[in-house]
Design a protein around this motif. Structure first.
Motif, PDB file in Angstrom:
ATOM      1  N   ASP A 253       0.786  -0.921  -0.070  1.00  0.00           N
ATOM      2  CA  ASP A 253       0.199   0.383  -0.311  1.00  0.00           C
ATOM      3  C   ASP A 253       0.439   1.746   0.022  1.00  0.00           C
ATOM      4  N   VAL A 254       2.641   0.879  -0.164  1.00  0.00           N
ATOM      5  CA  VAL A 254       2.711   2.726  -0.216  1.00  0.00           C
ATOM      6  C   VAL A 254       2.193   3.092  -1.712  1.00  0.00           C
ATOM      7  N   SER A 255       2.377   4.497  -1.196  1.00  0.00           N
ATOM      8  CA  SER A 255       1.252   5.430  -2.438  1.00  0.00           C
ATOM      9  C   SER A 255       2.676   5.792  -3.573  1.00  0.00           C
ATOM     10  N   LEU A 256       3.195   6.225  -4.015  1.00  0.00           N
ATOM     11  CA  LEU A 256       3.832   6.615  -5.079  1.00  0.00           C
ATOM     12  C   LEU A 256       3.115   8.004  -5.910  1.00  0.00           C
ATOM     13  N   GLU A 257       3.904   8.978  -5.650  1.00  0.00           N
ATOM     14  CA  GLU A 257       3.169   9.916  -6.290  1.00  0.00           C
ATOM     15  C   GLU A 257       4.564  10.789  -7.442  1.00  0.00           C
ATOM     16  N   ASN A 258       4.443   9.840  -8.878  1.00  0.00           N
ATOM     17  CA  ASN A 258       6.023  11.082  -9.399  1.00  0.00           C
ATOM     18  C   ASN A 258       6.928  10.351  -8.345  1.00  0.00           C
ATOM     19  N   ALA A 259       7.296   9.390  -8.166  1.00  0.00           N
ATOM     20  CA  ALA A 259       8.544   8.828  -7.382  1.00  0.00           C
ATOM     21  C   ALA A 259       8.882   8.086  -7.603  1.00  0.00           C
ATOM     22  N   GLY A 270       1.482   1.778   4.441  1.00  0.00           N
ATOM     23  CA  GLY A 270       1.148   3.433   4.797  1.00  0.00           C
ATOM     24  C   GLY A 270       2.265   4.545   4.213  1.00  0.00           C
ATOM     25  N   VAL A 271       3.714   4.088   4.194  1.00  0.00           N
ATOM     26  CA  VAL A 271       4.455   5.520   3.598  1.00  0.00           C
ATOM     27  C   VAL A 271       3.500   6.002   1.871  1.00  0.00           C
ATOM     28  N   VAL A 272       4.240   7.233   1.935  1.00  0.00           N
ATOM     29  CA  VAL A 272       3.539   8.508   0.716  1.00  0.00           C
ATOM     30  C   VAL A 272       4.725   8.574   0.432  1.00  0.00           C
ATOM     31  N   LEU A 273       5.109   8.599  -1.096  1.00  0.00           N
ATOM     32  CA  LEU A 273       6.278   9.215  -1.688  1.00  0.00           C
ATOM     33  C   LEU A 273       5.695  10.130  -2.976  1.00  0.00           C
ATOM     34  N   LYS A 274       5.928  11.216  -3.023  1.00  0.00           N
ATOM     35  CA  LYS A 274       5.500  12.060  -3.828  1.00  0.00           C
ATOM     36  C   LYS A 274       6.648  13.333  -4.099  1.00  0.00           C
ATOM     37  N   ASP A 275       6.790  12.786  -5.354  1.00  0.00           N
ATOM     38  CA  ASP A 275       8.291  13.730  -6.669  1.00  0.00           C
ATOM     39  C   ASP A 275       9.479  13.180  -5.847  1.00  0.00           C
ATOM     40  N   THR A 276       9.370  12.490  -5.635  1.00  0.00           N
ATOM     41  CA  THR A 276      10.839  11.763  -3.962  1.00  0.00           C
ATOM     42  C   THR A 276      11.378  10.706  -5.189  1.00  0.00           C
ATOM     43  N   THR A 277      12.681  10.595  -4.642  1.00  0.00           N
ATOM     44  CA  THR A 277      12.993   9.692  -5.345  1.00  0.00           C
ATOM     45  C   THR A 277      14.074   9.067  -3.392  1.00  0.00           C
ATOM     46  N   VAL A 278      13.211   7.772  -3.596  1.00  0.00           N
ATOM     47  CA  VAL A 278      14.040   6.511  -2.667  1.00  0.00           C
ATOM     48  C   VAL A 278      15.180   5.716  -2.870  1.00  0.00           C
ATOM     49  N   THR A 288       4.948   7.574   7.132  1.00  0.00           N
ATOM     50  CA  THR A 288       5.516   8.468   7.155  1.00  0.00           C
ATOM     51  C   THR A 288       5.820   8.697   5.427  1.00  0.00           C
ATOM     52  N   THR A 289       5.621  10.188   4.866  1.00  0.00           N
ATOM     53  CA  THR A 289       5.287  10.764   4.549  1.00  0.00           C
ATOM     54  C   THR A 289       6.474  11.442   3.869  1.00  0.00           C
ATOM     55  N   ILE A 290       7.242  11.665   2.104  1.00  0.00           N
ATOM     56  CA  ILE A 290       8.342  12.138   1.887  1.00  0.00           C
ATOM     57  C   ILE A 290       8.364  13.394   0.718  1.00  0.00           C
ATOM     58  N   GLU A 291       8.342  13.730   0.667  1.00  0.00           N
ATOM     59  CA  GLU A 291       8.241  15.089  -0.016  1.00  0.00           C
ATOM     60  C   GLU A 291       9.054  15.685  -1.213  1.00  0.00           C
ATOM     61  N   SER A 292       9.382  15.709  -2.076  1.00  0.00           N
ATOM     62  CA  SER A 292      10.018  16.760  -3.350  1.00  0.00           C
ATOM     63  C   SER A 292      11.620  16.381  -2.172  1.00  0.00           C
ATOM     64  N   SER A 293      12.161  15.516  -2.614  1.00  0.00           N
ATOM     65  CA  SER A 293      13.454  14.660  -1.686  1.00  0.00           C
ATOM     66  C   SER A 293      13.921  13.589  -2.843  1.00  0.00           C
ATOM     67  N   ASN A 294      15.366  13.746  -2.051  1.00  0.00           N
ATOM     68  CA  ASN A 294      16.419  11.995  -2.370  1.00  0.00           C
ATOM     69  C   ASN A 294      16.761  11.809  -1.393  1.00  0.00           C
ATOM     70  N   VAL A 295      16.707  10.061  -1.192  1.00  0.00           N
ATOM     71  CA  VAL A 295      17.249   9.672  -0.200  1.00  0.00           C
ATOM     72  C   VAL A 295      17.695   8.765  -0.202  1.00  0.00           C
ATOM     73  N   LYS A 296      19.017   8.450   0.264  1.00  0.00           N
ATOM     74  CA  LYS A 296      19.811   7.588   0.016  1.00  0.00           C
ATOM     75  C   LYS A 296      20.321   6.721   1.081  1.00  0.00           C
ATOM     76  N   ASN A 297      20.780   6.180   0.525  1.00  0.00           N
ATOM     77  CA  ASN A 297      21.455   5.237   2.557  1.00  0.00           C
ATOM     78  C   ASN A 297      21.284   5.493   3.641  1.00  0.00           C
ATOM     79  N   SER A 298      19.421   5.513   4.392  1.00  0.00           N
ATOM     80  CA  SER A 298      19.480   5.890   5.289  1.00  0.00           C
ATOM     81  C   SER A 298      17.768   5.418   5.970  1.00  0.00           C
TER      82      SER A 298
END
Length: 338
Positions: A253-259, A270-278, A288-298
């Motif tokens: 159920d992870v939500s991906l919007e341009n991610a 329940g995680v929401v990823l928007k305009d994001t690369t993980v 957790t919600t992550i927007e307009s971000s770039n996350v790696k090795n975390s």
């Protein structure tokens, strides 16, 4: 078979993440450290687990929610969950003796601050097996000394001259843990103290002096969770192992919007990823919600909001609000950077 887990320490080297959560319950690769350790040990033993006994600390910190989490862990393995308390930090030997009613029959004792990958069979001829890992710098560790029969005859702490390259990782099997209990009782009653504390090694050495056979069980990988940097490294290694084994790491159920998710990553429900690369090597807790971000090795825990961030080698706790352009950060629970 029983598993005894002393875990009463506060995990001060992993602060601020252990200010509100006991270190063994900090998640790595999507699962609390102690949950993954106990499950992996049970898998290696490949036999029914009768009881999992946990030795925890101050009730003000190790509260009812901790007890519930640990009891559920034992139940999930078909075992009885038992909770003991170590009220004072008096050493490894003292911690084990806090579980004295459970110290009978075959048992594994494991300290809940490391993760392992291993595949071996317990030697039926051994009275005890001390799990070890071959290391390049044995002078930095406690190591085992072996005789010509590959029996352990001595434990040497940080040897100045070469003894062996097999480092003790803090996991032990006893064919009858009651024998260790008897020797540790002697240690406590006679106040045999090393480094200001009662040590498991003093009980083990007494068993060796009585001719008990100790052998090694060598693990393939030994991963520490001592501080933020090492914990993030361990998270990446564990994600690699799980991904190679075909584990389902991303909730349905992870939500991906341009991610985009670059594996391996562990992403909870329940995680929401928007305009994001993980990714790669990112673990994200539930809701957790992550927007307009770039996350790696975390590692990012639950119910946290991240916006406008570029994160690498970061560790962020629960219920955090973070909006910014910082990079290698370490934020504990309930922090807010806006």
């Amino acid at each position: 078979m029983k598993i005894i887990v002393p875990m009463a320490g506060r995990g001060s080297r992993l602060r601020p993440h252990t200010l509100t959560v006991p270190k063994p319950l900090v998640p790595v690769a999507g699962m609390p450290i102690v949950h993954r350790l106990v499950r992996d040990i049970a898998g290696i033993l490949n036999q029914p687990i009768e009881e999992v006994a946990f030795v925890i600390g101050d009730p003000a910190f190790f509260g009812p929610d901790v007890e519930e989490s640990l009891t559920e862990l034992a139940t999930s393995l078909g075992a009885k969950g038992t909770i003991y308390r170590q009220d004072k930090p008096l050493g490894t030997g003292h911690a084990i003796m806090c579980a004295e009613p459970s110290l009978e029959g075959p048992a594994v004792i494991a300290y809940a601050d490391t993760l392992i990958r291993a595949s071996f069979t317990l030697d039926p001829e051994a009275d005890s097996v001390i799990w070890t890992k071959k290391v390049a710098n044995p002078e930095a560790y406690g190591v085992v000394k072996l005789n010509s029969d590959d029996h352990i005859v001595e434990l040497v702490e940080k040897p100045e001259t070469f003894v062996s390259d097999q480092a003790v990782i803090g996991i032990y099997y006893f064919k009858n843990v009651g024998e260790l209990k008897a020797e540790l009782q002697y240690v406590l009653e006679n106040q045999i103290i090393n480094g200001g504390e009662y040590q498991i090694n003093d009980g083990i050495k007494r068993m060796m002096s009585q001719g008990k056979i100790f052998k090694t069980g060598t693990v393939d990988h030994w991963m520490d969770c001592g501080n933020k940097t090492i914990t993030v490294e361990t998270n990446a290694k564990m994600l690699n192992f799980l991904y190679e084994e075909g584990a389902e790491l991303v909730a349905s159920d992870v939500s991906l919007e341009n991610a985009e998710i670059i594996p391996p990553c562990s992403i909870a429900s329940g995680v929401v990823l928007k305009d994001t690369t993980v990714g790669p090597h990112v673990s994200i807790g539930a809701d957790t919600t992550i927007e307009s971000s770039n996350v790696k090795n975390s590692i990012i825990q639950s119910e946290t909001t991240i916006k406008n961030a570029t994160l690498e080698e970061a560790m962020i706790g629960n219920k955090v609000h973070f909006n910014g352009q910082f990079k290698a950060i370490s934020l504990g629970d309930y922090s807010e950077l806006k």
